[in-house]
Structure formats: C-alpha cells, structure tokens
Design a protein around this motif. Structure first.
Motif, PDB file in Angstrom:
ATOM      1  N   ARG A  22       0.868  -1.180   0.000  1.00 53.52           N
ATOM      2  CA  ARG A  22       0.000   0.000   0.000  1.00 53.52           C
ATOM      3  C   ARG A  22       0.899   1.222   0.000  1.00 53.52           C
ATOM      4  O   ARG A  22       1.832   1.312   0.790  1.00 53.52           O
ATOM      5  CB  ARG A  22      -0.908   0.044   1.207  1.00 53.52           C
ATOM      6  N   HIS A  45      -6.173  -1.388  -6.481  1.00 49.59           N
ATOM      7  CA  HIS A  45      -7.191  -0.553  -5.851  1.00 49.59           C
ATOM      8  C   HIS A  45      -6.624   0.845  -5.686  1.00 49.59           C
ATOM      9  O   HIS A  45      -5.498   0.999  -5.212  1.00 49.59           O
ATOM     10  CB  HIS A  45      -7.577  -1.121  -4.483  1.00 49.59           C
ATOM     11  N   VAL A  46      -7.387   1.858  -6.072  1.00 55.20           N
ATOM     12  CA  VAL A  46      -6.947   3.254  -5.969  1.00 55.20           C
ATOM     13  C   VAL A  46      -8.019   4.043  -5.235  1.00 55.20           C
ATOM     14  O   VAL A  46      -9.215   3.891  -5.507  1.00 55.20           O
ATOM     15  CB  VAL A  46      -6.715   3.876  -7.369  1.00 55.20           C
ATOM     16  N   HIS A  47      -7.568   4.892  -4.322  1.00 58.28           N
ATOM     17  CA  HIS A  47      -8.497   5.776  -3.615  1.00 58.28           C
ATOM     18  C   HIS A  47      -7.908   7.191  -3.642  1.00 58.28           C
ATOM     19  O   HIS A  47      -6.752   7.385  -3.272  1.00 58.28           O
ATOM     20  CB  HIS A  47      -8.685   5.316  -2.169  1.00 58.28           C
ATOM     21  N   ILE A  59      -2.176   5.330 -12.770  1.00 66.95           N
ATOM     22  CA  ILE A  59      -2.122   4.696 -11.446  1.00 66.95           C
ATOM     23  C   ILE A  59      -3.221   3.646 -11.333  1.00 66.95           C
ATOM     24  O   ILE A  59      -2.991   2.527 -10.872  1.00 66.95           O
ATOM     25  CB  ILE A  59      -2.244   5.748 -10.319  1.00 66.95           C
ATOM     26  N   GLU A  60      -4.416   3.983 -11.782  1.00 69.40           N
ATOM     27  CA  GLU A  60      -5.533   3.036 -11.704  1.00 69.40           C
ATOM     28  C   GLU A  60      -5.263   1.782 -12.540  1.00 69.40           C
ATOM     29  O   GLU A  60      -5.632   0.681 -12.148  1.00 69.40           O
ATOM     30  CB  GLU A  60      -6.827   3.698 -12.156  1.00 69.40           C
ATOM     31  N   PHE A 100      -2.920   3.720  -3.100  1.00 68.50           N
ATOM     32  CA  PHE A 100      -3.162   2.595  -3.987  1.00 68.50           C
ATOM     33  C   PHE A 100      -2.511   1.343  -3.430  1.00 68.50           C
ATOM     34  O   PHE A 100      -1.525   1.404  -2.704  1.00 68.50           O
ATOM     35  CB  PHE A 100      -2.689   2.889  -5.421  1.00 68.50           C
ATOM     36  N   ASP A 101      -3.130   0.210  -3.757  1.00 64.16           N
ATOM     37  CA  ASP A 101      -2.677  -1.098  -3.295  1.00 64.16           C
ATOM     38  C   ASP A 101      -2.393  -1.978  -4.500  1.00 64.16           C
ATOM     39  O   ASP A 101      -3.019  -1.820  -5.557  1.00 64.16           O
ATOM     40  CB  ASP A 101      -3.774  -1.828  -2.500  1.00 64.16           C
ATOM     41  N   LYS A 102      -1.501  -2.922  -4.306  1.00 70.40           N
ATOM     42  CA  LYS A 102      -1.255  -3.940  -5.321  1.00 70.40           C
ATOM     43  C   LYS A 102      -0.909  -5.242  -4.611  1.00 70.40           C
ATOM     44  O   LYS A 102      -0.120  -5.261  -3.669  1.00 70.40           O
ATOM     45  CB  LYS A 102      -0.118  -3.535  -6.252  1.00 70.40           C
ATOM     46  N   ALA A 127      -2.362  -0.340 -10.504  1.00 63.54           N
ATOM     47  CA  ALA A 127      -2.637  -0.817  -9.147  1.00 63.54           C
ATOM     48  C   ALA A 127      -3.929  -1.637  -9.127  1.00 63.54           C
ATOM     49  O   ALA A 127      -4.727  -1.592 -10.060  1.00 63.54           O
ATOM     50  CB  ALA A 127      -2.742   0.368  -8.191  1.00 63.54           C
TER      51      ALA A 127
END
Length: 150
Positions: free
Chosen positions: A79, A120-122, A114-115, A135-137, A118
């Motif tokens: 994250r 998940h992006v917030h 980025i979206e 963002f998470d990966k 990754a």
C-alpha cells in the motif's frame, strides 16, 4: 516481517526519483517480483509528480510546501499513499480513466495510469488542505524472497 517507511519530501522534481529508488530498493531487497515492482514504481512516480506539480504553495517562511510518501509491504500486498498540502481538487466522478486528457495534452493522465497499474486506488481531496492518493497492489514474490508468503 513487513517493511514500512514514510518520507517527507520537498515539492521539487528531484524528490520524485528519490522516492521511486527507495521503493524499488525496498522491494528488490524483500524479493518482490520485478514486474510488480516496476508497476508500483511507475504509479508512485505519477502520484509524486502530481504532488510536486499541484501540491501547494509556500509555507510561512516562503519555502516550498512538502508532501509525504508512505509505503507498507507485507506478505500479501503493498500500500502506497502520497499526501500533499495543496489546494485539493474536485475529483472526477467514477474512475479517473473515465475522462482522459486529449492525446496532445502534456499532462492529465497520471491518475488513470495509477488506476491501470494498481489493484485498488483511492483519491481523497480535502479542499484547501491537500489531496491524498493511495493505492494497493497484490504482491508476487521471487523464489526465496525475504518477506514472501510461505
């Protein structure tokens, strides 16, 4: 075991490769798959570039306002969060990729990229107080990785 780090950086172009190299070094040392490391480093570069370009004016001493990068790697995911103290912005409704910049534009594709890189992006904007892109990966590990899931 996990790796967590946080940096407070000046809003200067030279800070972007510094953050990227630190992330790549940590992931290399931990044993993250090089393709995943590359995707995350590109996403981090875009988020940092946005913070440098849009992240705020000068502080009370006249120095450029800074931004913060935080990364956490554990057995399953990474994250990353990039937070600035700029004016914030009005986020687009839905996906950042729903409305892309014209092909001739020199900017405007960072959040979309980025979206795409990754899982998940917030994006959170705090008008007058800055923006936060996180963002998470899901991680893949090399054989014999230090932190990999056994």
């Amino acid at each position: 075991m996990s790796i967590w780090w946080s940096l407070h950086l000046r809003r200067e172009a030279a800070s972007v490769p510094l953050a990227r190299r630190l992330l790549l070094g940590a992931m290399e040392t931990a044993g993250v798959d090089p393709d995943v490391s590359y995707d995350l480093s590109v996403a981090l570069t875009e988020a940092c570039a946005n913070a440098v370009e849009h992240g705020g004016g000068a502080d009370a001493r006249g120095a450029s306002a800074g931004y913060r990068v935080t990364a956490f790697l554990d057995g399953e995911k990474c994250r990353i969060e990039v937070a600035d103290s700029g004016p914030g912005f009005v986020p687009r409704r839905g996906s950042p990729c729903g409305h892309t910049a014209p092909s001739t534009a020199e900017s405007g594709r960072g959040l979309c990229l980025i979206e795409q890189l990754a899982d998940h992006v917030h994006v959170r904007s705090r008008p007058g107080r800055g923006a936060v892109v996180s963002f998470d990966k899901i991680l893949k590990w090399r054989e014999g990785a230090l932190l990999g899931v056994s």
